[in-house]
Design a protein around this motif. Sequence first.
Motif, mmCIF file in Angstrom:
data_model
loop_
_atom_site.group_PDB
_atom_site.id
_atom_site.type_symbol
_atom_site.label_atom_id
_atom_site.label_comp_id
_atom_site.label_asym_id
_atom_site.label_seq_id
_atom_site.Cartn_x
_atom_site.Cartn_y
_atom_site.Cartn_z
ATOM 1 N N THR A 1 -14.512 -8.306 -1.473
ATOM 2 C CA THR A 1 -14.068 -9.044 -0.292
ATOM 3 C C THR A 1 -13.249 -10.256 -0.713
ATOM 4 O OG1 THR A 1 -15.972 -8.309 0.995
ATOM 5 C CG2 THR A 1 -14.845 -10.309 1.759
ATOM 6 N N ARG A 2 -13.740 -10.992 -1.681
ATOM 7 C CA ARG A 2 -13.018 -12.175 -2.162
ATOM 8 C C ARG A 2 -11.653 -11.788 -2.716
ATOM 9 N NH1 ARG A 2 -15.821 -16.212 -6.101
ATOM 10 N NH2 ARG A 2 -16.366 -17.212 -4.154
ATOM 11 N N GLU A 3 -11.605 -10.712 -3.481
ATOM 12 C CA GLU A 3 -10.332 -10.280 -4.075
ATOM 13 C C GLU A 3 -9.322 -9.854 -3.008
ATOM 14 O OE1 GLU A 3 -9.088 -10.357 -7.295
ATOM 15 O OE2 GLU A 3 -10.840 -11.643 -7.537
ATOM 16 N N LYS B 1 -3.322 2.277 -17.495
ATOM 17 C CA LYS B 1 -1.994 2.025 -16.935
ATOM 18 C C LYS B 1 -2.141 0.845 -15.981
ATOM 19 C CE LYS B 1 -2.470 5.403 -13.267
ATOM 20 N NZ LYS B 1 -1.915 6.517 -12.559
ATOM 21 N N PRO B 2 -1.087 0.054 -15.787
ATOM 22 C CA PRO B 2 -1.190 -1.140 -14.938
ATOM 23 C C PRO B 2 -1.736 -0.831 -13.545
ATOM 24 C CG PRO B 2 0.871 -1.153 -16.132
ATOM 25 C CD PRO B 2 0.249 0.196 -16.376
ATOM 26 N N LEU B 3 -2.614 -1.709 -13.093
ATOM 27 C CA LEU B 3 -3.218 -1.614 -11.765
ATOM 28 C C LEU B 3 -2.445 -2.499 -10.798
ATOM 29 C CD1 LEU B 3 -6.910 -2.215 -12.880
ATOM 30 C CD2 LEU B 3 -5.848 0.000 -12.430
ATOM 31 N N ASP B 4 -2.248 -2.019 -9.585
ATOM 32 C CA ASP B 4 -1.630 -2.842 -8.548
ATOM 33 C C ASP B 4 -2.741 -3.702 -7.947
ATOM 34 O OD1 ASP B 4 0.029 -3.989 -6.714
ATOM 35 O OD2 ASP B 4 0.317 -2.181 -5.520
ATOM 36 N N TRP B 5 -3.050 -4.800 -8.606
ATOM 37 C CA TRP B 5 -4.208 -5.634 -8.267
ATOM 38 C C TRP B 5 -4.061 -6.299 -6.918
ATOM 39 C CZ3 TRP B 5 -8.657 -5.519 -10.842
ATOM 40 C CH2 TRP B 5 -9.608 -6.492 -10.555
ATOM 41 N N ALA B 6 -2.868 -6.762 -6.637
ATOM 42 C CA ALA B 6 -2.605 -7.458 -5.372
ATOM 43 C C ALA B 6 -1.394 -6.801 -4.719
ATOM 44 C CB ALA B 6 -2.365 -8.936 -5.621
ATOM 45 N N PRO B 7 -1.608 -5.697 -4.001
ATOM 46 C CA PRO B 7 -0.488 -4.975 -3.402
ATOM 47 C C PRO B 7 0.433 -5.901 -2.610
ATOM 48 C CG PRO B 7 -2.526 -3.747 -3.085
ATOM 49 C CD PRO B 7 -2.902 -5.087 -3.662
ATOM 50 N N GLY B 8 1.721 -5.757 -2.880
ATOM 51 C CA GLY B 8 2.708 -6.576 -2.177
ATOM 52 C C GLY B 8 2.973 -7.925 -2.821
ATOM 53 N N ALA B 9 2.140 -8.316 -3.804
ATOM 54 C CA ALA B 9 2.319 -9.622 -4.442
ATOM 55 C C ALA B 9 2.831 -9.485 -5.870
ATOM 56 C CB ALA B 9 1.001 -10.394 -4.446
#
Length: 127
Positions: A26-28, A61-69
């Motif tokens: 939730t925090r992420e 492989k790289p993760l899209d941790w913060a989609p759109g950012a």
Amino acid sequence: LGELMDLAHRRGGIRAPQRLLDTLRTRERLAPSLLGKGVALPALRSLLVLRPVLVGGRAAKPLDWAPGAGGDVELVLLALGPAEMPADAWHGWLARVSALGRQQRHRQKLIDGASLAASALLQEVSS
């Protein structure tokens, strides 16, 4: 995050890993913990944490941790602390962990997966 939380639980540092994981997710979603340079530092203090715990993981492989950012992440450092840990101690510890992810020589050792060097770095910051 789930794998890192499982690792923290196996090390005996936390109780109720699913509750912690739900809170952390939730925090992420609300405020992603991107440090930049392919590193994320999710962190949480809780009554469910018995002692400071630091676990790290690198993505195949790289993760899209913060989609759109633009938050592609290769390295995740999960920092968990007990609720009773004084704020100044918690913030000092997080600063040391953050430095691991920001300093090129340390970050590269963790990303490259040089297991002895990476383990030593994580152990040093954890103590």
